[in-house]
Design a protein around this motif. Structure first.
Motif, PDB file in Angstrom:
ATOM      1  N   TRP A 213      72.347  57.905  27.674  1.00 34.10           N
ATOM      2  CA  TRP A 213      73.223  57.743  26.504  1.00 34.10           C
ATOM      3  C   TRP A 213      72.346  57.532  25.276  1.00 34.10           C
ATOM      4  O   TRP A 213      71.558  56.586  25.232  1.00 34.10           O
ATOM      5  CB  TRP A 213      74.134  56.522  26.712  1.00 34.10           C
ATOM      6  N   GLY A 214      72.504  58.417  24.314  1.00 39.48           N
ATOM      7  CA  GLY A 214      71.712  58.299  23.100  1.00 39.48           C
ATOM      8  C   GLY A 214      72.578  57.991  21.894  1.00 39.48           C
ATOM      9  O   GLY A 214      73.694  58.506  21.776  1.00 39.48           O
ATOM     10  N   ILE A 215      72.096  57.157  21.018  1.00 39.68           N
ATOM     11  CA  ILE A 215      72.742  56.924  19.723  1.00 39.68           C
ATOM     12  C   ILE A 215      71.635  56.626  18.711  1.00 39.68           C
ATOM     13  O   ILE A 215      70.638  55.980  19.055  1.00 39.68           O
ATOM     14  CB  ILE A 215      73.834  55.828  19.791  1.00 39.68           C
TER      15      ILE A 215
ATOM     16  N   THR B 183      67.588  56.395  23.212  1.00 44.29           N
ATOM     17  CA  THR B 183      68.460  56.021  24.324  1.00 44.29           C
ATOM     18  C   THR B 183      68.895  54.559  24.185  1.00 44.29           C
ATOM     19  O   THR B 183      68.230  53.753  23.511  1.00 44.29           O
ATOM     20  CB  THR B 183      67.738  56.184  25.682  1.00 44.29           C
TER      21      THR B 183
END
Lengths: 67, 67, 67, 67, 67, 67
Positions: free
Chosen positions: A52-54, A58
């Motif tokens: 999950w990247g934002i 990650t």
């Protein structure tokens, strides 16, 4: 008849929490939109924090940095 | 060129069943819509029964109740 | 209880074709996996050829080139 | 604010590769579309080769055949 | 940081209803799972009744039959 | 063989921008992961700002407030 997909990071979500979340979302769709709860489908995906990247990094990296 | 995503509960789907399902869906799209099977993509997601909700409860709960 | 999402390019799929496709996929899941057709959900997304890419170019571009 | 979902076959993608991929996609959306990287979400799904079909067969089968 | 996708049939959902639904789901994730509302993303897809199948037929057909 | 889905708000994305985005993502997957561009699929979904929520409100509302 709604279909709901909820993605959260995989960080120890219990059976009880999942059950409550499914109940809550189904009721919300019934109360707000009048949708029949019997045919409302809710699928929860638990995603590894490495996947999950934002903000371009990650979640694993963010957690390490303390954000 | 179609893309198909099939979500089922994770309850012992064998390699052979998955293979037959992918073949069947690809042929259906070829026969009904004339789609080229070479570029048809099918992805099967197997979802834990704790993470699949219908009628406001998880499939795990429904299975216990005998539905 | 399966959930199926089919994405195809938006190129004149008729109501009748959609109806036949939904019927066909639902029957396939019943015949191959024993899934109850009453709770099988199928959603068809028709995607503009400008918004679908394969081989690094849009389907619109491929169609123009005659592929 | 974009949301990006990348599905690849589960074949040993390292943490470092995932991290670089998330960074690369986020930068691409910033450079090409002017999207704010802080709210760009990227989710990577790694799919078992038994569950990914193309050309009417699973990737597992294709790998065995040497394609 | 959750991502939620809600699919409903396209049957006159107003701006106000959409807004209330987004608010409701975001609050539910905050209250039940402690998720930060600032980074919770909710996307609503409205699907034509010709493109939504359940029980092997389209919703358009079911509506005509009075179900 | 990767499959990529990119969701952005529907705010005037041109054909040229879509084309460049598809090219860029496909190259990224080739350069970083060694994926064959010929079978890389990229689908862009443009979502109405009324249907996209973040921080508990729609993007339409945020734009009005000037965020």
């Amino acid at each position: 008849m709604p279909y709901v997909n909820i993605k959260v990071t995989k960080e120890g979500l219990t059976k009880e929490k999942k059950s409550a979340l499914i109940k809550g979302v189904t009721e919300l769709l019934q109360n707000q939109l009048g949708k029949n709860p019997q045919t409302t489908v809710v699928i929860i995906d638990e995603v590894d924090t490495d996947n999950w990247g934002i903000g371009g990094e990650t979640v694993t990296e963010r957690r390490k940095r303390g954000s």
